[in-house]
Scaffold this active site. Structure first.
Site, PDB file in Angstrom:
ATOM      1  N   HIS A  90      16.321 -26.854  18.700  1.00  0.00           N
ATOM      2  CA  HIS A  90      14.790 -28.262  18.297  1.00  0.00           C
ATOM      3  C   HIS A  90      14.845 -27.976  16.543  1.00  0.00           C
ATOM      4  CE1 HIS A  90      10.305 -27.929  17.894  1.00  0.00           C
ATOM      5  NE2 HIS A  90      10.804 -29.128  19.491  1.00  0.00           N
ATOM      6  N   ARG A  91      14.530 -28.709  15.816  1.00  0.00           N
ATOM      7  CA  ARG A  91      14.629 -30.002  14.961  1.00  0.00           C
ATOM      8  C   ARG A  91      15.267 -28.666  13.328  1.00  0.00           C
ATOM      9  NH1 ARG A  91       8.042 -29.514  14.695  1.00  0.00           N
ATOM     10  NH2 ARG A  91       7.914 -30.205  17.447  1.00  0.00           N
ATOM     11  N   GLU A 112      18.717 -31.185  16.794  1.00  0.00           N
ATOM     12  CA  GLU A 112      18.134 -32.389  17.573  1.00  0.00           C
ATOM     13  C   GLU A 112      17.206 -33.059  16.761  1.00  0.00           C
ATOM     14  OE1 GLU A 112      13.995 -33.412  19.360  1.00  0.00           O
ATOM     15  OE2 GLU A 112      14.031 -31.614  17.793  1.00  0.00           O
ATOM     16  N   ASP A 128      14.129 -35.643  15.459  1.00  0.00           N
ATOM     17  CA  ASP A 128      12.902 -36.575  15.614  1.00  0.00           C
ATOM     18  C   ASP A 128      12.818 -37.043  14.722  1.00  0.00           C
ATOM     19  OD1 ASP A 128      11.372 -35.154  18.011  1.00  0.00           O
ATOM     20  OD2 ASP A 128      11.156 -33.724  16.336  1.00  0.00           O
ATOM     21  N   HIS A 139       8.701 -34.811  12.486  1.00  0.00           N
ATOM     22  CA  HIS A 139       8.714 -35.609  13.761  1.00  0.00           C
ATOM     23  C   HIS A 139       7.371 -35.712  13.769  1.00  0.00           C
ATOM     24  CE1 HIS A 139       5.695 -33.293  16.419  1.00  0.00           C
ATOM     25  NE2 HIS A 139       6.340 -33.402  17.941  1.00  0.00           N
ATOM     26  N   GLU A 143      15.779 -38.104  18.785  1.00  0.00           N
ATOM     27  CA  GLU A 143      14.511 -38.213  19.768  1.00  0.00           C
ATOM     28  C   GLU A 143      14.041 -39.705  19.189  1.00  0.00           C
ATOM     29  OE1 GLU A 143      11.205 -35.615  20.952  1.00  0.00           O
ATOM     30  OE2 GLU A 143       9.940 -37.577  21.016  1.00  0.00           O
ATOM     31  N   GLN A 176      16.274 -39.464  23.544  1.00  0.00           N
ATOM     32  CA  GLN A 176      15.702 -38.604  24.010  1.00  0.00           C
ATOM     33  C   GLN A 176      14.167 -39.369  23.559  1.00  0.00           C
ATOM     34  OE1 GLN A 176      14.159 -34.812  22.674  1.00  0.00           O
ATOM     35  NE2 GLN A 176      15.457 -35.232  20.737  1.00  0.00           N
TER      36      GLN A 176
HETATM   37  O1  G3P Z   1      12.749 -33.737  22.649  1.00  0.00           O
HETATM   38  C1  G3P Z   1      12.313 -32.675  23.117  1.00  0.00           C
HETATM   39  C2  G3P Z   1      10.756 -32.159  22.369  1.00  0.00           C
HETATM   40  O2  G3P Z   1      11.683 -31.704  21.036  1.00  0.00           O
HETATM   41  C3  G3P Z   1       9.618 -32.494  22.191  1.00  0.00           C
HETATM   42  O3  G3P Z   1       8.687 -31.824  22.023  1.00  0.00           O
HETATM   43  O4  G3P Z   1       7.180 -32.133  20.064  1.00  0.00           O
HETATM   44  O5  G3P Z   1       9.318 -30.775  19.212  1.00  0.00           O
HETATM   45  O6  G3P Z   1       9.367 -33.016  20.090  1.00  0.00           O
HETATM   46  P1  G3P Z   1       8.223 -32.241  20.465  1.00  0.00           P
HETATM   47 CA    CA Z   2      11.653 -33.552  19.646  1.00  0.00          CA
END
Ligand code: G3P
Ligand code: CA
Length: 302
Positions: free
Chosen positions: A50-51, A77, A79, A92, A159, A197
């Site tokens: 995540h990130r 991941e 954003d 993000h 994303e 996503q």
């Molecule tokens: O993309 C899934 C998850 O990362 C969604 O939460 O707010 O960290 O983008 P967020």
């Molecule tokens: Ca995300």
């Protein structure tokens, strides 16, 4: 004069109220050339960094992604947000206060302006035990910086944040993936090289029409026990390969129900060992985590 006008207004309100979300939905593909969404790997629990490995390094930076790869993450991941000049920034928040330490919005800045901002100071302040002055030299990357740096050596889980209604962002993302050779054949470890996503259903439907071979994940922001209607699940099946849900909303009955529709369930954002273990046992297909080393270790020992 007043009465017919009021009557007209009332009829309009009634018509709007009776219009369910399903009725507003557009078919994900024409029946003649309906393409099934791409399949995700069976029986494989995915570690999605995540990130990047963002528990250890400033989020969404090239070193955070490099560390995630080193830790064996299945996916990194990202954003994405569109800048004022139509570029794809890897960030993000739209508001620049938290990451850039400045006022303003990503959507009002050019990519060159964003490159002058660093996520380093915010990370150092929040994580004094991990702080390094060199992190202040790190900058907000553009999608192409990440694609150039890692090419086909990693898998991307991207994303689309706040995609504009009229389109443009989907084309830009696909264009960059094609330009840097991220194709269906370029994946690592027998996994699809890219998963896209979004919280935007319209954006995902648009992407499915453009590139049906790319797996798509519909994100939801359930506050507590997740649930979806049969109509929702039926529609999801026409364009998505799975869904992403918050950890607090995940429960075994829901995961079983969704998987019964051949949709995978990925859960965000899960950093503690016992939570990762609980989700694996609950039947989730993967987690977004700031600690890909921990998720990788737990999932390989299960
Ligand atoms: O993309 C899934 C998850 O990362 C969604 O939460 O707010 O960290 O983008 P967020
Ligand atoms: Ca995300």
């Amino acid at each position: 004069m007043k009465r017919p006008l009021l009557y007209l207004l009332w009829m309009c309100l009634l018509a709007a109220a009776s219009c369910s979300p399903e009725e507003e939905r557009i078919p994900a593909a024409g029946y003649a050339q309906q393409e099934k969404p791409a399949a995700l790997p069976e029986d494989r629990f995915l570690t999605i960094a995540h990130r990047g490995a963002s528990a250890y390094l400033p989020e969404h930076t090239l070193p955070a992604y490099a560390l995630a790869v080193e830790m064996g993450a299945d996916y990194i991941e990202l954003d994405l947000r569109m800048t004022k000049d139509g570029r794809l920034a890897v960030i993000h928040d739209n508001d620049l206060e938290r990451i850039g330490g400045t006022r303003g919005q990503v959507s009002d800045k050019t990519m060159d302006e964003l490159r002058n901002l660093s996520p380093g100071p915010a990370f150092n302040e929040e994580n004094p035990e991990l702080a390094q002055t060199s992190y202040e030299q790190l900058s907000i990357p553009e999608l192409r910086d990440v694609l150039i740096r890692f090419g086909t050596a990693v898998n991307y889980y991207i994303e689309l944040k706040a995609p504009p209604e009229g389109g443009g962002m989907e084309e830009a993302v696909i264009g960059e993936l094609e330009r840097y050779g991220i194709t269906e054949k370029s994946g690592q470890h027998d996994l699809p090289p890219v998963i896209l996503q979004s919280f935007s259903e319209k954006s995902l439907v648009r992407l499915h029409k453009m590139r049906p071979e790319i797996p798509l994940i519909q994100l939801y922001s359930f506050k507590e026990n997740a649930d979806l209607s049969t109509e929702d699940l039926k529609y999801l099946q026409s364009y998505a390969s799975g869904i992403g849900i918050p950890a607090a909303s995940a429960h075994a009955g829901f995961i079983e129900k969704v998987e019964g529709w051949e949709l995978d369930v990925h859960v965000f954002t899960v950093n503690e060992e016992q939570d990762i273990l609980r989700l694996i046992r609950m039947g989730a297909d993967g987690v977004f985590t700031d600690r890909p080393d921990v998720a990788g270790r737990i999932s390989s020992s299960e």
